[in-house]
Design a protein around this motif. Structure first.
Motif, PDB file in Angstrom:
ATOM      1  N   LYS A 175     156.431  -4.884 -27.049  1.00 21.97           N
ATOM      2  CA  LYS A 175     156.564  -4.255 -28.359  1.00 21.97           C
ATOM      3  C   LYS A 175     157.546  -3.079 -28.280  1.00 21.97           C
ATOM      4  N   HIS A 176     158.166  -2.793 -29.415  1.00 25.39           N
ATOM      5  CA  HIS A 176     159.116  -1.683 -29.475  1.00 25.39           C
ATOM      6  C   HIS A 176     158.439  -0.441 -30.054  1.00 25.39           C
ATOM      7  N   LYS A 177     158.787   0.697 -29.454  1.00 29.23           N
ATOM      8  CA  LYS A 177     158.231   1.962 -29.915  1.00 29.23           C
ATOM      9  C   LYS A 177     159.342   3.008 -30.035  1.00 29.23           C
ATOM     10  N   VAL A 178     159.141   3.904 -31.001  1.00 28.41           N
ATOM     11  CA  VAL A 178     159.991   5.085 -31.134  1.00 28.41           C
ATOM     12  C   VAL A 178     159.300   6.234 -30.418  1.00 28.41           C
ATOM     13  N   PHE A 179     160.045   6.899 -29.546  1.00 30.93           N
ATOM     14  CA  PHE A 179     159.523   8.030 -28.796  1.00 30.93           C
ATOM     15  C   PHE A 179     160.311   9.294 -29.148  1.00 30.93           C
ATOM     16  N   LEU A 180     159.613  10.423 -29.096  1.00 33.12           N
ATOM     17  CA  LEU A 180     160.249  11.728 -29.256  1.00 33.12           C
ATOM     18  C   LEU A 180     159.883  12.583 -28.054  1.00 33.12           C
ATOM     19  N   ASN A 181     160.903  13.014 -27.309  1.00 31.03           N
ATOM     20  CA  ASN A 181     160.669  13.766 -26.086  1.00 31.03           C
ATOM     21  C   ASN A 181     161.501  15.050 -26.088  1.00 31.03           C
ATOM     22  N   TYR A 182     160.891  16.147 -25.630  1.00 27.71           N
ATOM     23  CA  TYR A 182     161.583  17.431 -25.526  1.00 27.71           C
ATOM     24  C   TYR A 182     161.786  17.776 -24.055  1.00 27.71           C
ATOM     25  N   LYS A 183     163.023  18.013 -23.659  1.00 26.80           N
ATOM     26  CA  LYS A 183     163.352  18.476 -22.323  1.00 26.80           C
ATOM     27  C   LYS A 183     163.670  19.957 -22.411  1.00 26.80           C
ATOM     28  N   MET A 184     162.843  20.785 -21.740  1.00 21.94           N
ATOM     29  CA  MET A 184     163.013  22.237 -21.788  1.00 21.94           C
ATOM     30  C   MET A 184     162.817  22.779 -20.380  1.00 21.94           C
ATOM     31  N   GLY A 185     163.899  22.882 -19.635  1.00 14.83           N
ATOM     32  CA  GLY A 185     163.811  23.322 -18.254  1.00 14.83           C
ATOM     33  C   GLY A 185     163.045  22.313 -17.419  1.00 14.83           C
ATOM     34  N   VAL A 186     162.018  22.767 -16.718  1.00 12.95           N
ATOM     35  CA  VAL A 186     161.212  21.856 -15.898  1.00 12.95           C
ATOM     36  C   VAL A 186     160.180  21.104 -16.732  1.00 12.95           C
ATOM     37  N   LEU A 187     160.080  21.437 -18.010  1.00 12.25           N
ATOM     38  CA  LEU A 187     159.084  20.820 -18.879  1.00 12.25           C
ATOM     39  C   LEU A 187     159.665  19.621 -19.611  1.00 12.25           C
ATOM     40  N   ASN A 188     158.999  18.478 -19.469  1.00 12.75           N
ATOM     41  CA  ASN A 188     159.256  17.295 -20.287  1.00 12.75           C
ATOM     42  C   ASN A 188     158.032  17.063 -21.148  1.00 12.75           C
ATOM     43  N   HIS A 189     158.186  17.117 -22.452  1.00 13.11           N
ATOM     44  CA  HIS A 189     157.033  16.975 -23.344  1.00 13.11           C
ATOM     45  C   HIS A 189     157.229  15.786 -24.284  1.00 13.11           C
ATOM     46  N   LEU A 190     156.343  14.798 -24.188  1.00 13.66           N
ATOM     47  CA  LEU A 190     156.351  13.672 -25.112  1.00 13.66           C
ATOM     48  C   LEU A 190     155.614  14.098 -26.374  1.00 13.66           C
ATOM     49  N   ALA A 191     156.360  14.276 -27.451  1.00 17.37           N
ATOM     50  CA  ALA A 191     155.785  14.832 -28.673  1.00 17.37           C
ATOM     51  C   ALA A 191     155.141  13.784 -29.563  1.00 17.37           C
ATOM     52  N   TYR A 233     172.071  20.197 -25.528  1.00 16.48           N
ATOM     53  CA  TYR A 233     172.769  21.416 -25.107  1.00 16.48           C
ATOM     54  C   TYR A 233     173.216  21.325 -23.652  1.00 16.48           C
ATOM     55  N   SER A 234     172.341  20.852 -22.789  1.00 19.31           N
ATOM     56  CA  SER A 234     172.657  20.755 -21.364  1.00 19.31           C
ATOM     57  C   SER A 234     171.641  19.818 -20.717  1.00 19.31           C
ATOM     58  N   PRO A 235     171.823  19.482 -19.418  1.00 14.00           N
ATOM     59  CA  PRO A 235     170.830  18.633 -18.754  1.00 14.00           C
ATOM     60  C   PRO A 235     169.416  19.209 -18.775  1.00 14.00           C
ATOM     61  N   GLN A 236     169.297  20.518 -18.873  1.00 21.67           N
ATOM     62  CA  GLN A 236     167.971  21.124 -18.875  1.00 21.67           C
ATOM     63  C   GLN A 236     167.441  21.371 -20.287  1.00 21.67           C
ATOM     64  N   ALA A 237     168.218  21.055 -21.305  1.00 19.82           N
ATOM     65  CA  ALA A 237     167.816  21.380 -22.667  1.00 19.82           C
ATOM     66  C   ALA A 237     168.339  20.335 -23.644  1.00 19.82           C
ATOM     67  N   HIS A 238     167.481  19.396 -24.021  1.00 25.96           N
ATOM     68  CA  HIS A 238     167.850  18.409 -25.040  1.00 25.96           C
ATOM     69  C   HIS A 238     166.589  17.811 -25.654  1.00 25.96           C
ATOM     70  N   TYR A 239     166.680  17.468 -26.940  1.00 27.62           N
ATOM     71  CA  TYR A 239     165.601  16.824 -27.672  1.00 27.62           C
ATOM     72  C   TYR A 239     166.031  15.397 -27.965  1.00 27.62           C
ATOM     73  N   ASP A 240     165.236  14.408 -27.525  1.00 22.18           N
ATOM     74  CA  ASP A 240     165.646  13.010 -27.580  1.00 22.18           C
ATOM     75  C   ASP A 240     164.706  12.190 -28.455  1.00 22.18           C
ATOM     76  N   LEU A 241     165.287  11.485 -29.417  1.00 20.81           N
ATOM     77  CA  LEU A 241     164.566  10.551 -30.272  1.00 20.81           C
ATOM     78  C   LEU A 241     165.107   9.166 -29.966  1.00 20.81           C
ATOM     79  N   PHE A 242     164.256   8.275 -29.414  1.00 24.06           N
ATOM     80  CA  PHE A 242     164.804   7.037 -28.868  1.00 24.06           C
ATOM     81  C   PHE A 242     163.877   5.853 -29.077  1.00 24.06           C
ATOM     82  N   LEU A 243     164.484   4.679 -28.946  1.00 27.45           N
ATOM     83  CA  LEU A 243     163.781   3.402 -29.051  1.00 27.45           C
ATOM     84  C   LEU A 243     163.618   2.831 -27.651  1.00 27.45           C
TER      85      LEU A 243
END
Length: 522
Positions: free
Chosen positions: A424-440, A407-417
């Motif tokens: 080793k390779h890993k799949v990560f899921l991270n939520y960016k919500m304002g000042v909060l970065n949460h590795l899910a 949605y914007s720099p302060q709001a995006h959900y990222d699923l990445f390699l």
């Protein structure tokens, strides 16, 4: 004789109704706000706002006002559209499209660079001219042509009009405020029409949110004074009769008279989906208009609209069903794909690996008001799935590539390699919500390629991965709220994007995306 004419009128009305029995709103779904429309013969052309995305101002074509095909963009060159480090929901606001003496004109505002301008073309699906700027303030400009004269209208302290030289954009008269609306806040989006000797000024008021509405005034002189319609607003969902309507925030519209003589209005609205949050952005809706001689226009009988419009239409001209998926076999991206601001093209390639989109890692991230290595397409459905096949090459622990619900720099959900320090390779899921970065979640995978999948529904985004593209494993889900306009402010909607980024400014990493499959789900 009068009796025969009356019977014939009834018969013709019956056949028209039988030929076309209604349609579904929105007619253009997903983040496509501030629609403007013009007619050329039996063809209709429509444009919408694009804000910080490039290319700017998508152009649509239709034969029936209901079935639309995106045919290109008005602003395809950086020389036309400067978006360097512009803010979220900045850039291009509220375009208007008009046709005059064999030429199309699109007039808009770049609120981040230059202000009001217009471009023109003889082919709306092709290239448009360089911008011609007009030194009249405000936003939401429109053009009106009459008797060899060209008028420029915008909103500032009120609805303002001046005569201009169409070749140069220079004002030939002083700008004059002609109407201030009915007292609602933010009177904007003026459009001028002449009918039955009256000049009708259509505007929006109330802000582009739940209190949005369309109002209208008229005058015998183009410069006023304009008298407000006693029945204003002519379109709104703020009243009790529409408080539970699944469409809200209706306003910012443009009239068009169809080739059969009927009148219609295109306008924006949004569809709340989870605790009154919306993530698709403001979409394009359509409604019939009754506009009798010397009378005020009446929209859909009572000034409200529905998702299922059971009204007579023009004879329907169905278009090819859209193919939402992309195989990346073409020499350039299709018209549904856009970049964030002016892209650094050196980071993108469709030729270095045939059948793949190669995104080269950039030190610019999704968290910045800049141009990361990112291409996205609008989320157009509340219920959907989006899947991509990704291979990550030449990577270190500083590099990542993946798919994002953005949605914007302060709001995006990222699923990445990403590659870890141990190789080793890993799949990560991270939520960016304002000042909060949460590795899910994070999951190790056996190689450097993986299928990544995002699914959306009314309440949640859910995330999956797969090694073989057949068995997808669930990672996590999160509420849609944190990507909504209600949470973040702004005027856009969610895009589903592919991206690559790095903490290392000298990175050589890249991601190869072999396909992108987007599917509406029921």
């Amino acid at each position: 004789m009068k009796r025969i004419i009356h019977i014939l009128t009834i018969v013709l009305a019956f056949y028209r109704f039988a030929d076309a029995q209604g349609y579904k709103n929105p007619v253009i779904s997903g983040f496509h706000p501030d629609p403007s429309v013009c007619r050329v013969g039996n063809d209709y052309y429509l444009v919408t706002s694009s804000f910080e995305y490039f290319p700017g101002v998508p152009v649509f074509h239709s034969k029936d006002l209901i079935n639309w095909t995106k045919i290109g963009h008005c602003l395809t060159r950086p020389s036309q559209l400067k978006l360097d480090k512009c803010g979220s929901s900045a850039g291009i606001y509220a375009p208007t499209i008009r046709y005059h003496e064999g030429r199309f004109y699109m007039v808009t505002t770049n609120v981040s660079a230059g202000g009001n301008f217009y471009v023109h073309t003889d082919d709306p699906a092709g290239e448009w001219s360089q911008p011609i700027f007009v030194e009249q303030g405000g936003i939401d400009p429109t053009l009106y042509f009459e008797d060899g004269k060209s008028y420029f209208i915008s909103n500032g302290k009120g609805i303002t009009i001046s005569e201009i030289d169409l070749k140069t954009g220079k004002r030939l008269t002083e700008s004059k405020i002609v109407w201030g609306g009915t007292g609602g806040r933010y009177p904007e989006s003026p459009h001028l029409y002449k009918k039955d000797g009256w000049y009708y000024m259509l505007i929006s008021e109330g802000g582009t949110e739940y209190g949005h509405k369309m109002t209208i005034a008229r005058s015998r002189s183009i410069y006023g004074p304009y008298d407000s319609n006693p029945a204003n607003p002519i379109l709104t969902h703020i009243n009790e009769n529409a408080q539970s309507n699944p469409i809200q925030g209706t306003g910012h519209g443009d009239f068009v008279q169809a080739h059969d003589g009927s009148w219609w209005v295109v306008f924006l609205g949004f569809r709340p989906q989870s605790l009154l949050h919306h993530v698709l952005g403001r979409e394009t809706f359509l409604a019939p208009v009754r506009w009798d001689t010397n009378a005020w226009p009446v929209i859909n009988g009572n000034g409200t609209v529905d998702l299922d419009m059971k009204v007579p239409t023009l004879p329907l001209k169905p278009v090819k069903q859209p193919d939402y998926s992309t195989s990346f076999n073409e020499s350039k991206l299709g018209v549904d794909w856009v970049y964030l601001r002016n892209p650094f093209i050196k980071y993108y390639s469709l030729t270095e690996k045939k059948g793949s989109l190669r995104l080269k890692s950039s030190p610019i991230t999704l968290d910045e008001h800049d141009s990361p290595t990112f291409v996205g397409r609008r989320q157009e459905h509340i219920d959907f799935s989006a899947t991509t096949l990704l291979s990550l090459k030449n990577a270190t622990e500083d590099d990542q590539a993946g798919i994002t619900a953005y949605y914007s720099p302060q709001a995006h959900y990222d699923l990445f390699l990403k590659k870890s320090k141990d190789g080793k390779h890993k799949v990560f899921l991270n939520y960016k919500m304002g000042v909060l970065n949460h590795l899910a979640n994070e999951v190790e995978i056996p190689g450097d390629h993986v299928y990544l999948q995002v699914k959306g529904d009314k309440d949640f985004y859910s995330f999956y991965y797969s090694i073989d593209g057949k068995e997808f494993k669930f990672l996590n889900k999160i509420n849609v709220w944190y990507l909504s306009s209600e949470t973040n402010g702004g005027f856009t909607g969610v895009l589903l994007g592919l991206y690559a980024q790095s903490k290392n400014k000298n990175t050589k990493a890249y991601g190869d995306f072999d396909e992108f499959i987007y599917k509406p789900t029921l």
